[in-house]
Write a protein that holds these residues in place. Structure first.
Motif, PDB file in Angstrom:
ATOM      1  N   GLN A   1      55.017  15.770 -16.689  1.00  0.00           N
ATOM      2  CA  GLN A   1      55.407  15.490 -18.072  1.00  0.00           C
ATOM      3  C   GLN A   1      54.278  15.816 -19.035  1.00  0.00           C
ATOM      4  O   GLN A   1      54.506  16.238 -20.167  1.00  0.00           O
TER       5      GLN A   1
ATOM      6  N   SER B   1      54.230  18.063 -22.340  1.00  0.00           N
ATOM      7  CA  SER B   1      53.809  17.535 -23.636  1.00  0.00           C
ATOM      8  C   SER B   1      52.766  18.439 -24.281  1.00  0.00           C
ATOM      9  O   SER B   1      52.743  18.608 -25.506  1.00  0.00           O
TER      10      SER B   1
ATOM     11  N   GLU C   1      54.251   8.242 -22.721  1.00  0.00           N
ATOM     12  CA  GLU C   1      54.042   8.807 -24.055  1.00  0.00           C
ATOM     13  C   GLU C   1      53.046   8.005 -24.885  1.00  0.00           C
ATOM     14  O   GLU C   1      52.391   8.552 -25.785  1.00  0.00           O
TER      15      GLU C   1
END
Length: 484
Positions: free
Chosen positions: A77, A81, A292
């Motif tokens: 991820q 990103s 995140e």
């Protein structure tokens, strides 16, 4: 006597044969290191093998594979990103903005180290230990979500205790605390130093090996990185470790001259990435998966474009060394280097000589207070060679110089944890920031010139005044430079 003499020579012969077999059986070791280790083992029969066992063996392919696999846990991820970050801020490095070889340097790190160029960061150049820790403790006090910490040296003294107490207070408040330390650099820490932090919910892990020397066969491969990330918004990296000596409180070392960065902006994201990968390669239980909240969007808040570049024995790219070579080769006017240890390999030395002979103003600054005498003598040997070629070598005489910087043409600046030596380029895990900001580079040159005012020039007269014994020690130390 004849029997004793025969036995002696048989031992020497067998030791030499075993030395050759031992060193050459490890593939992909450079020739200079091979000869240096052969010298150690042959000159010190028996004891040389013990040294080699702890300091000479390369990381096995299996161990490298394990590190790299652990690094990747939850990082897919993160890669995505980073791609989104590039798209969101148009960080595709337009050649029209970065002309000539500067564009090539950026591409070198993008292609060879996957180092994303982040734009518009706010950078504070710090050169005093008290200033650095005052800022760091204030930022820790304001933390809301998480604090990630990596240091090579962590001392159980005034500032070490103060920092851990600050982390304990945040842990009590529910802030996520993760501390990664090097077991060799922090070898003097008490067994229970982090107990209270753990009791309040903080996580603490040693990097890559045991604190117990007798069972740690990878002493030679150390995490020399210094990274702090607070809430994913503020980052610190550079030369300062944690200890009262870095505040200039050790009388034998005097004032501690170092260089560190405080970073705000998207340049913190690669530092965060580096910490998470190091943590996941070290943690025995609690790995950190992508979230995140570790990577908040910062936008353009300053003037500095930068790349965070890491290197280590797990990667044959040697990205920081290649970055230094590229910087020196692209210089048109000046190259200013500060380092406590100057043991370049042949490629770097030749690059510096070419710059000098091309009329580039090459300046090197070293400390006058060696903390490792054997390494320092090798450093002086290489420095003398540069003086003979026409470089200006300054000896900092206002305490101890630990700063690790290089700036070219008052245009591009690198600040980080890597010394200008083979150990930092090949054996240690390091991280450097490469900063594309003319204003910041000029500030570093101003600091450099200020440091010159408290330094003396290494002249031909000083070199000629070295005794034969001193010259022998320098040359003898240099023999072992590939493994120092």
């Amino acid at each position: 006597m004849t029997i004793i003499s025969t036995v002696f020579w048989i031992i020497i012969f067998l030791n030499s044969i075993l030395a050759i077999f031992t060193v050459f059986r490890e593939k992909e070791r450079d020739i200079a290191a091979i000869w240096a280790w052969l010298l150690v083992i042959i000159m010190l029969p028996g004891f040389g093998y013990i040294i080699y066992l702890f300091l000479g063996r390369k990381i096995s392919r299996e161990k490298i594979f394990t590190i790299q696999s652990q690094e990747r846990i939850g990082m897919e991820q993160l890669v995505e990103s980073q791609k989104k970050l590039i798209e969101a801020e148009n960080l595709d490095v337009p050649e029209s903005q970065y002309q000539d070889k500067t564009f090539e340097l950026i591409q070198l790190f993008l292609n060879g180290n996957k180092s994303v160029l982040t734009k518009g960061n706010k950078i504070k150049l710090i050169h005093d230990g008290n200033d650095k820790f005052d800022r760091l403790l204030k930022d820790i006090k304001k933390a809301k979500d998480h604090i990630h910490v990596t240091y090579y040296i962590f001392r159980d003294d005034g500032i070490g205790t103060k920092l851990v107490k600050a982390l304990e207070e945040k842990a009590k408040q529910g802030v996520e605390i993760n501390v990664l330390y090097d077991p060799v650099g922090a070898r003097v820490l008490g067994k229970h130093f982090f107990d209270d932090l753990r009791a309040y919910g903080g996580q603490v892990e040693p990097f890559f090996g045991s604190r117990f020397f007798l069972i740690n066969l990878r002493l030679n491969y150390r995490n020399h990185r210094k990274i702090v990330v607070i809430d994913g918004k503020i980052g610190y990296t550079g030369g300062f470790n944690v200890g009262d000596d870095y505040l200039g409180l050790y009388k034998n070392m005097g004032y501690w001259r170092d260089t560190h960065l405080r970073i705000e902006g998207n340049g913190v994201k690669p530092l965060q990435t580096r910490f998470l990968m190091d943590w996941n390669a070290s943690a025995k239980k609690e790995i950190i998966k992508y979230d995140e909240r570790y990577f908040p969007f910062s936008g353009l808040i300053g003037e500095t474009d930068m790349q965070i570049v890491s290197s280590g024995p797990d990667n044959e790219m040697h990205a920081i060394k290649k970055g230094f070579i590229k910087m020196i080769s692209m210089a048109k006017e000046s190259v200013y280097i500060q380092t406590p240890y100057f043991i370049p390999d042949e490629a770097l030395m030749e690059t510096l000589k070419i710059a000098i002979m091309s009329g580039i103003d090459v300046k090197l600054m070293l400390p006058n207070k060696p903390d490792h005498p054997f390494i320092y003598r090798a450093t002086l040997s290489y420095a003398t060679e540069l003086v003979d070629c026409g470089a200006e070598v300054y000896i900092y005489d206002n305490g101890f110089l630990h700063s690790k910087t290089i700036v070219i043409d008052e245009d591009i600046l690198s600040v980080g944890t890597a010394n200008f030596d083979i150990r930092s380029f090949k054996l240690n895990f390091e991280v450097n920031a490469f900063l594309y900001d003319r204003g910041l580079a000029k500030k570093q040159v101003e600091l450099y010139k200020k440091d010159i005012s408290t330094s003396f020039l290494l002249t031909e007269e000083i070199i000629q005044g070295y005794s034969k014994w001193e010259l022998f020690k320098q040359q003898f130390s240099r023999l072992f430079s590939p493994i120092l």
